[in-house]
Motif scaffolding. Structure first.
Motif, PDB file in Angstrom:
ATOM      1  N   ALA A  52       0.829  -1.209   0.000  1.00 38.33           N
ATOM      2  CA  ALA A  52       0.000   0.000   0.000  1.00 38.33           C
ATOM      3  C   ALA A  52       0.862   1.257   0.000  1.00 38.33           C
ATOM      4  O   ALA A  52       0.491   2.287  -0.580  1.00 38.33           O
ATOM      5  CB  ALA A  52      -0.935  -0.001   1.204  1.00 38.33           C
ATOM      6  N   LEU A  53       2.030   1.192   0.650  1.00 45.69           N
ATOM      7  CA  LEU A  53       2.933   2.343   0.671  1.00 45.69           C
ATOM      8  C   LEU A  53       3.452   2.643  -0.732  1.00 45.69           C
ATOM      9  O   LEU A  53       3.572   3.807  -1.126  1.00 45.69           O
ATOM     10  CB  LEU A  53       4.103   2.072   1.615  1.00 45.69           C
ATOM     11  CG  LEU A  53       5.190   3.155   1.690  1.00 45.69           C
ATOM     12  CD1 LEU A  53       4.605   4.467   2.191  1.00 45.69           C
ATOM     13  CD2 LEU A  53       6.337   2.703   2.591  1.00 45.69           C
ATOM     14  N   VAL A  54       3.749   1.607  -1.500  1.00 44.63           N
ATOM     15  CA  VAL A  54       4.217   1.792  -2.876  1.00 44.63           C
ATOM     16  C   VAL A  54       3.135   2.448  -3.723  1.00 44.63           C
ATOM     17  O   VAL A  54       3.405   3.345  -4.520  1.00 44.63           O
ATOM     18  CB  VAL A  54       4.651   0.446  -3.481  1.00 44.63           C
ATOM     19  CG1 VAL A  54       5.063   0.619  -4.947  1.00 44.63           C
ATOM     20  CG2 VAL A  54       5.792  -0.163  -2.684  1.00 44.63           C
ATOM     21  N   VAL A  55       1.885   2.008  -3.556  1.00 47.86           N
ATOM     22  CA  VAL A  55       0.779   2.610  -4.301  1.00 47.86           C
ATOM     23  C   VAL A  55       0.650   4.088  -3.950  1.00 47.86           C
ATOM     24  O   VAL A  55       0.469   4.940  -4.822  1.00 47.86           O
ATOM     25  CB  VAL A  55      -0.535   1.857  -4.011  1.00 47.86           C
ATOM     26  CG1 VAL A  55      -1.712   2.568  -4.675  1.00 47.86           C
ATOM     27  CG2 VAL A  55      -0.443   0.418  -4.503  1.00 47.86           C
ATOM     28  N   THR A  56       0.756   4.401  -2.661  1.00 45.37           N
ATOM     29  CA  THR A  56       0.670   5.799  -2.227  1.00 45.37           C
ATOM     30  C   THR A  56       1.784   6.633  -2.846  1.00 45.37           C
ATOM     31  O   THR A  56       1.559   7.762  -3.313  1.00 45.37           O
ATOM     32  CB  THR A  56       0.743   5.880  -0.688  1.00 45.37           C
ATOM     33  OG1 THR A  56      -0.366   5.172  -0.130  1.00 45.37           O
ATOM     34  CG2 THR A  56       0.713   7.325  -0.215  1.00 45.37           C
ATOM     35  N   GLN A  57       3.007   6.085  -2.875  1.00 41.37           N
ATOM     36  CA  GLN A  57       4.118   6.810  -3.477  1.00 41.37           C
ATOM     37  C   GLN A  57       3.896   7.042  -4.967  1.00 41.37           C
ATOM     38  O   GLN A  57       4.218   8.109  -5.496  1.00 41.37           O
ATOM     39  CB  GLN A  57       5.419   6.036  -3.247  1.00 41.37           C
ATOM     40  CG  GLN A  57       5.874   6.032  -1.790  1.00 41.37           C
ATOM     41  CD  GLN A  57       7.058   5.106  -1.563  1.00 41.37           C
ATOM     42  OE1 GLN A  57       7.173   4.032  -2.155  1.00 41.37           O
ATOM     43  NE2 GLN A  57       7.964   5.516  -0.681  1.00 41.37           N
ATOM     44  N   ALA A  58       3.328   6.050  -5.641  1.00 41.63           N
ATOM     45  CA  ALA A  58       3.050   6.201  -7.068  1.00 41.63           C
ATOM     46  C   ALA A  58       1.994   7.272  -7.307  1.00 41.63           C
ATOM     47  O   ALA A  58       2.112   8.092  -8.236  1.00 41.63           O
ATOM     48  CB  ALA A  58       2.591   4.864  -7.655  1.00 41.63           C
ATOM     49  N   LEU A  59       0.976   7.296  -6.457  1.00 45.29           N
ATOM     50  CA  LEU A  59      -0.062   8.319  -6.589  1.00 45.29           C
ATOM     51  C   LEU A  59       0.512   9.716  -6.386  1.00 45.29           C
ATOM     52  O   LEU A  59       0.170  10.655  -7.119  1.00 45.29           O
ATOM     53  CB  LEU A  59      -1.181   8.069  -5.573  1.00 45.29           C
ATOM     54  CG  LEU A  59      -2.094   6.861  -5.838  1.00 45.29           C
ATOM     55  CD1 LEU A  59      -2.976   6.601  -4.626  1.00 45.29           C
ATOM     56  CD2 LEU A  59      -2.950   7.100  -7.064  1.00 45.29           C
ATOM     57  N   ARG A  60       1.385   9.845  -5.414  1.00 50.84           N
ATOM     58  CA  ARG A  60       1.957  11.173  -5.148  1.00 50.84           C
ATOM     59  C   ARG A  60       2.912  11.609  -6.245  1.00 50.84           C
ATOM     60  O   ARG A  60       3.091  12.820  -6.476  1.00 50.84           O
ATOM     61  CB  ARG A  60       2.645  11.153  -3.781  1.00 50.84           C
ATOM     62  CG  ARG A  60       1.623  11.047  -2.649  1.00 50.84           C
ATOM     63  CD  ARG A  60       2.242  10.930  -1.276  1.00 50.84           C
ATOM     64  NE  ARG A  60       1.196  10.831  -0.261  1.00 50.84           N
ATOM     65  CZ  ARG A  60       1.411  10.543   1.014  1.00 50.84           C
ATOM     66  NH1 ARG A  60       2.634  10.315   1.447  1.00 50.84           N
ATOM     67  NH2 ARG A  60       0.399  10.479   1.858  1.00 50.84           N
ATOM     68  N   ALA A  61       3.513  10.633  -6.939  1.00 54.51           N
ATOM     69  CA  ALA A  61       4.394  10.987  -8.056  1.00 54.51           C
ATOM     70  C   ALA A  61       3.610  11.634  -9.195  1.00 54.51           C
ATOM     71  O   ALA A  61       4.179  12.368 -10.011  1.00 54.51           O
ATOM     72  CB  ALA A  61       5.126   9.747  -8.560  1.00 54.51           C
ATOM     73  N   VAL A  62       2.310  11.379  -9.253  1.00 49.53           N
ATOM     74  CA  VAL A  62       1.477  11.990 -10.283  1.00 49.53           C
ATOM     75  C   VAL A  62       1.476  13.511 -10.151  1.00 49.53           C
ATOM     76  O   VAL A  62       1.290  14.235 -11.130  1.00 49.53           O
ATOM     77  CB  VAL A  62       0.041  11.428 -10.210  1.00 49.53           C
ATOM     78  CG1 VAL A  62      -0.872  12.091 -11.229  1.00 49.53           C
ATOM     79  CG2 VAL A  62       0.054   9.922 -10.432  1.00 49.53           C
TER      80      VAL A  62
END
Length: 281
Positions: A52-62
Protein backbone atom coordinates in the motif's frame (compact mmCIF):
# COMPACT_ATOMS: atom_id res chain seq x y z
CA UNK A 1 9.34 -7.23 -16.65
CA UNK A 2 10.47 -10.56 -18.12
CA UNK A 3 12.28 -11.44 -14.89
CA UNK A 4 9.14 -10.54 -12.95
CA UNK A 5 6.96 -12.77 -15.12
CA UNK A 6 9.43 -15.62 -14.72
CA UNK A 7 9.21 -15.29 -10.94
CA UNK A 8 12.49 -13.49 -10.19
CA UNK A 9 11.46 -10.17 -8.64
CA UNK A 10 14.85 -9.69 -6.91
CA UNK A 11 16.62 -9.94 -10.27
CA UNK A 12 14.09 -7.52 -11.76
CA UNK A 13 14.84 -5.06 -8.94
CA UNK A 14 18.59 -5.37 -9.55
CA UNK A 15 18.18 -4.63 -13.25
CA UNK A 16 16.14 -1.53 -12.41
CA UNK A 17 18.64 -0.30 -9.84
CA UNK A 18 16.34 -0.79 -6.84
CA UNK A 19 18.89 -1.59 -4.15
CA UNK A 20 16.91 -1.08 -0.92
CA UNK A 21 13.47 -2.65 -1.16
CA UNK A 22 12.54 -1.85 2.45
CA UNK A 23 13.05 1.84 1.80
CA UNK A 24 10.13 1.79 -0.61
CA UNK A 25 10.04 2.80 -4.22
CA UNK A 26 13.05 4.96 -5.16
CA UNK A 27 12.41 8.50 -6.35
CA UNK A 28 12.02 8.88 -10.08
CA UNK A 29 14.68 10.84 -11.97
CA UNK A 30 13.36 13.75 -14.00
CA UNK A 31 13.94 12.03 -17.35
CA UNK A 32 12.44 8.63 -16.40
CA UNK A 33 10.55 7.03 -19.28
CA UNK A 34 6.91 6.03 -18.62
CA UNK A 35 7.58 2.31 -19.10
CA UNK A 36 10.59 2.46 -16.76
CA UNK A 37 8.54 4.22 -14.08
CA UNK A 38 5.80 1.62 -14.43
CA UNK A 39 8.32 -1.22 -14.15
CA UNK A 40 9.73 0.27 -10.94
CA UNK A 41 6.30 0.49 -9.37
CA UNK A 42 5.37 -3.05 -10.43
CA UNK A 43 8.56 -4.59 -9.04
CA UNK A 44 8.38 -2.60 -5.82
CA UNK A 45 4.82 -3.83 -5.29
CA UNK A 46 6.09 -7.40 -5.47
CA UNK A 47 8.91 -6.94 -3.00
CA UNK A 48 7.91 -4.31 -0.46
CA UNK A 49 6.40 -5.66 2.79
CA UNK A 50 3.80 -2.85 2.65
CA UNK A 51 2.51 -2.71 -0.95
CA UNK A 52 0.00 0.00 0.00
CA UNK A 53 2.93 2.34 0.67
CA UNK A 54 4.22 1.79 -2.88
CA UNK A 55 0.78 2.61 -4.30
CA UNK A 56 0.67 5.80 -2.23
CA UNK A 57 4.12 6.81 -3.48
CA UNK A 58 3.05 6.20 -7.07
CA UNK A 59 -0.06 8.32 -6.59
CA UNK A 60 1.96 11.17 -5.15
CA UNK A 61 4.39 10.99 -8.06
CA UNK A 62 1.48 11.99 -10.28
CA UNK A 63 1.74 15.45 -8.69
CA UNK A 64 5.50 15.71 -9.33
CA UNK A 65 6.01 18.58 -11.82
CA UNK A 66 9.51 17.30 -12.67
CA UNK A 67 8.05 14.28 -14.47
CA UNK A 68 6.62 14.33 -17.98
CA UNK A 69 2.87 14.43 -18.38
CA UNK A 70 3.02 11.03 -20.08
CA UNK A 71 4.89 9.47 -17.14
CA UNK A 72 2.52 10.97 -14.61
CA UNK A 73 -0.53 9.70 -16.47
CA UNK A 74 0.99 6.23 -16.83
CA UNK A 75 1.49 6.07 -13.06
CA UNK A 76 -2.02 7.40 -12.43
CA UNK A 77 -3.60 4.81 -14.70
CA UNK A 78 -1.79 2.00 -12.92
CA UNK A 79 -2.21 3.12 -9.31
CA UNK A 80 -5.76 4.50 -9.19
CA UNK A 81 -7.67 1.19 -9.32
CA UNK A 82 -5.27 -0.34 -6.78
CA UNK A 83 -5.83 2.52 -4.35
CA UNK A 84 -9.58 2.53 -4.92
CA UNK A 85 -9.82 -1.16 -4.05
CA UNK A 86 -7.74 -0.63 -0.91
CA UNK A 87 -9.34 2.48 0.54
CA UNK A 88 -12.22 4.12 -1.28
CA UNK A 89 -12.10 7.33 0.76
CA UNK A 90 -8.39 8.01 0.33
CA UNK A 91 -7.47 11.67 -0.05
CA UNK A 92 -4.56 10.63 -2.25
CA UNK A 93 -6.97 8.89 -4.61
CA UNK A 94 -9.32 11.85 -5.01
CA UNK A 95 -6.42 14.21 -5.55
CA UNK A 96 -4.94 11.87 -8.16
CA UNK A 97 -8.26 11.69 -9.99
CA UNK A 98 -8.28 15.49 -10.15
CA UNK A 99 -4.67 15.63 -11.35
CA UNK A 100 -5.24 12.89 -13.93
CA UNK A 101 -8.19 14.75 -15.40
CA UNK A 102 -6.09 17.92 -15.64
CA UNK A 103 -3.15 16.06 -17.15
CA UNK A 104 -5.34 14.42 -19.80
CA UNK A 105 -6.09 17.85 -21.23
CA UNK A 106 -2.43 18.83 -21.16
CA UNK A 107 -1.35 15.56 -22.76
CA UNK A 108 -3.58 16.03 -25.79
CA UNK A 109 -2.45 19.64 -26.12
CA UNK A 110 1.17 18.54 -26.09
CA UNK A 111 0.98 15.48 -28.36
CA UNK A 112 -2.20 14.20 -30.03
CA UNK A 113 -0.39 10.95 -30.87
CA UNK A 114 -0.70 9.89 -27.25
CA UNK A 115 -4.45 9.40 -27.40
CA UNK A 116 -3.93 5.75 -26.34
CA UNK A 117 -2.75 6.99 -22.95
CA UNK A 118 -5.91 9.04 -22.62
CA UNK A 119 -8.04 5.96 -23.22
CA UNK A 120 -6.05 3.87 -20.74
CA UNK A 121 -6.36 6.50 -18.02
CA UNK A 122 -10.08 6.93 -18.70
CA UNK A 123 -10.54 3.19 -18.17
CA UNK A 124 -8.57 3.40 -14.92
CA UNK A 125 -10.68 6.36 -13.80
CA UNK A 126 -13.78 4.28 -14.56
CA UNK A 127 -12.50 1.29 -12.58
CA UNK A 128 -11.67 3.56 -9.66
CA UNK A 129 -15.15 5.08 -9.84
CA UNK A 130 -16.73 1.61 -9.75
CA UNK A 131 -14.73 0.70 -6.65
CA UNK A 132 -15.72 4.01 -5.01
CA UNK A 133 -19.39 3.24 -5.66
CA UNK A 134 -19.88 5.87 -8.38
CA UNK A 135 -21.27 3.90 -11.35
CA UNK A 136 -22.58 6.94 -13.21
CA UNK A 137 -19.15 8.56 -13.19
CA UNK A 138 -17.68 5.27 -14.40
CA UNK A 139 -20.10 5.18 -17.33
CA UNK A 140 -19.19 8.73 -18.31
CA UNK A 141 -15.46 7.90 -18.34
CA UNK A 142 -16.09 4.74 -20.37
CA UNK A 143 -18.21 6.62 -22.91
CA UNK A 144 -15.26 8.96 -23.50
CA UNK A 145 -12.87 6.02 -23.81
CA UNK A 146 -15.21 4.22 -26.20
CA UNK A 147 -15.39 7.21 -28.52
CA UNK A 148 -11.61 7.18 -28.84
CA UNK A 149 -11.44 3.42 -29.34
CA UNK A 150 -14.09 3.43 -32.08
CA UNK A 151 -12.19 6.15 -33.94
CA UNK A 152 -9.00 4.04 -34.16
CA UNK A 153 -7.90 3.19 -37.71
CA UNK A 154 -5.19 0.53 -37.38
CA UNK A 155 -2.74 -0.11 -40.20
CA UNK A 156 -1.07 -3.51 -40.10
CA UNK A 157 -1.03 -6.47 -37.74
CA UNK A 158 0.61 -4.86 -34.69
CA UNK A 159 -1.76 -1.90 -34.70
CA UNK A 160 -4.71 -4.26 -35.05
CA UNK A 161 -3.47 -6.24 -32.03
CA UNK A 162 -3.13 -3.02 -30.04
CA UNK A 163 -6.66 -2.03 -31.04
CA UNK A 164 -8.01 -5.43 -29.98
CA UNK A 165 -6.26 -5.15 -26.60
CA UNK A 166 -7.90 -1.76 -26.05
CA UNK A 167 -11.32 -3.07 -27.03
CA UNK A 168 -10.97 -6.03 -24.65
CA UNK A 169 -9.95 -3.77 -21.76
CA UNK A 170 -12.84 -1.44 -22.53
CA UNK A 171 -15.41 -4.25 -22.64
CA UNK A 172 -14.13 -5.68 -19.34
CA UNK A 173 -14.43 -2.24 -17.71
CA UNK A 174 -17.93 -1.81 -19.15
CA UNK A 175 -18.89 -5.17 -17.66
CA UNK A 176 -17.67 -4.13 -14.21
CA UNK A 177 -19.47 -0.78 -14.49
CA UNK A 178 -22.75 -2.44 -15.47
CA UNK A 179 -22.48 -4.92 -12.61
CA UNK A 180 -21.85 -2.09 -10.14
CA UNK A 181 -25.17 -0.54 -11.23
CA UNK A 182 -27.02 -3.83 -10.77
CA UNK A 183 -27.30 -4.30 -14.54
CA UNK A 184 -26.28 -7.96 -14.74
CA UNK A 185 -27.57 -8.42 -18.29
CA UNK A 186 -25.67 -5.33 -19.44
CA UNK A 187 -22.49 -6.85 -17.99
CA UNK A 188 -23.16 -10.11 -19.84
CA UNK A 189 -23.76 -8.24 -23.09
CA UNK A 190 -20.58 -6.17 -22.73
CA UNK A 191 -18.34 -9.20 -22.11
CA UNK A 192 -20.03 -11.45 -24.68
CA UNK A 193 -17.91 -9.91 -27.45
CA UNK A 194 -14.60 -10.67 -25.74
CA UNK A 195 -14.13 -14.37 -26.63
CA UNK A 196 -14.77 -13.64 -30.33
CA UNK A 197 -11.99 -11.04 -30.33
CA UNK A 198 -9.44 -13.24 -28.52
CA UNK A 199 -10.68 -16.86 -28.55
CA UNK A 200 -7.38 -18.28 -27.31
CA UNK A 201 -7.07 -15.93 -24.34
CA UNK A 202 -8.45 -17.61 -21.23
CA UNK A 203 -9.05 -14.26 -19.55
CA UNK A 204 -11.67 -13.26 -22.12
CA UNK A 205 -13.66 -16.43 -21.45
CA UNK A 206 -13.20 -15.96 -17.69
CA UNK A 207 -14.56 -12.41 -17.80
CA UNK A 208 -17.66 -13.49 -19.70
CA UNK A 209 -18.14 -16.60 -17.58
CA UNK A 210 -18.05 -14.56 -14.38
CA UNK A 211 -20.73 -12.15 -15.62
CA UNK A 212 -22.93 -15.05 -16.72
CA UNK A 213 -22.50 -16.58 -13.29
CA UNK A 214 -23.35 -13.28 -11.58
CA UNK A 215 -26.51 -13.07 -13.73
CA UNK A 216 -27.58 -16.55 -12.61
CA UNK A 217 -27.21 -18.04 -16.10
CA UNK A 218 -25.56 -21.23 -14.88
CA UNK A 219 -25.86 -23.36 -18.02
CA UNK A 220 -24.28 -20.71 -20.25
CA UNK A 221 -21.60 -20.06 -17.66
CA UNK A 222 -20.87 -23.79 -17.52
CA UNK A 223 -20.23 -23.94 -21.27
CA UNK A 224 -18.07 -20.80 -21.12
CA UNK A 225 -15.80 -22.20 -18.43
CA UNK A 226 -15.57 -25.51 -20.29
CA UNK A 227 -14.19 -23.59 -23.28
CA UNK A 228 -11.29 -22.46 -21.06
CA UNK A 229 -10.07 -25.95 -20.16
CA UNK A 230 -8.22 -26.76 -23.44
CA UNK A 231 -6.44 -23.40 -23.34
CA UNK A 232 -4.19 -24.53 -20.48
CA UNK A 233 -2.22 -22.41 -18.05
CA UNK A 234 -2.94 -21.12 -14.57
CA UNK A 235 -6.38 -19.59 -15.37
CA UNK A 236 -7.70 -23.13 -15.86
CA UNK A 237 -7.54 -23.62 -12.07
CA UNK A 238 -10.11 -20.89 -11.53
CA UNK A 239 -12.25 -22.17 -14.41
CA UNK A 240 -12.29 -25.66 -12.92
CA UNK A 241 -13.25 -24.27 -9.51
CA UNK A 242 -16.21 -22.42 -11.03
CA UNK A 243 -17.21 -25.56 -12.92
CA UNK A 244 -17.18 -27.44 -9.62
CA UNK A 245 -19.35 -24.78 -8.01
CA UNK A 246 -21.86 -24.91 -10.88
CA UNK A 247 -22.01 -28.71 -10.89
CA UNK A 248 -22.55 -28.65 -7.14
CA UNK A 249 -25.47 -26.23 -7.52
CA UNK A 250 -26.94 -28.51 -10.19
CA UNK A 251 -26.71 -31.48 -7.83
CA UNK A 252 -24.01 -33.35 -9.76
CA UNK A 253 -21.61 -34.11 -6.91
CA UNK A 254 -19.38 -36.48 -8.88
CA UNK A 255 -18.59 -33.89 -11.54
CA UNK A 256 -18.24 -31.22 -8.88
CA UNK A 257 -15.64 -33.24 -6.98
CA UNK A 258 -13.75 -34.03 -10.20
CA UNK A 259 -13.66 -30.34 -11.13
CA UNK A 260 -12.47 -29.27 -7.68
CA UNK A 261 -9.77 -31.97 -7.74
CA UNK A 262 -8.62 -30.78 -11.17
CA UNK A 263 -8.46 -27.18 -9.92
CA UNK A 264 -6.46 -28.28 -6.87
CA UNK A 265 -4.01 -30.23 -9.05
CA UNK A 266 -3.21 -27.04 -11.00
CA UNK A 267 -3.05 -24.66 -8.05
CA UNK A 268 -2.97 -26.37 -4.62
CA UNK A 269 -2.68 -23.05 -2.72
CA UNK A 270 -6.30 -21.83 -2.86
CA UNK A 271 -8.12 -22.32 0.49
CA UNK A 272 -11.60 -22.24 -1.10
CA UNK A 273 -10.75 -25.21 -3.34
CA UNK A 274 -9.40 -27.22 -0.39
CA UNK A 275 -12.53 -26.41 1.61
CA UNK A 276 -14.87 -27.60 -1.13
CA UNK A 277 -12.85 -30.77 -1.71
CA UNK A 278 -12.88 -31.64 2.00
CA UNK A 279 -16.70 -31.45 2.01
CA UNK A 280 -16.79 -34.51 -0.27
CA UNK A 281 -14.76 -36.69 2.10
Amino acid sequence: MLMLRLGYPEEAARLLGITDVLAGMPAFPRDVRPEHALARVTVSLQLHPRPALVVTQALRAVADPRLSVLTRLTLAGFAMPLEASREAGSGDLYETVRLAEQALTRLIDVDPEHRWVERRVLRSLADAAVLRGEPEAASAYLDRAAMGTVSMRPHGGLQELARDEEVLALLASQGRACRSKGDAEGAVDATSRMPAIAPYDAHTWAAHGYELLAAGRLEESLHTYEEMLPLGGHPVAAAAFHLGWIHERRGDRRRAEDAYAYSHSIDPTVPAVKERLSSFR
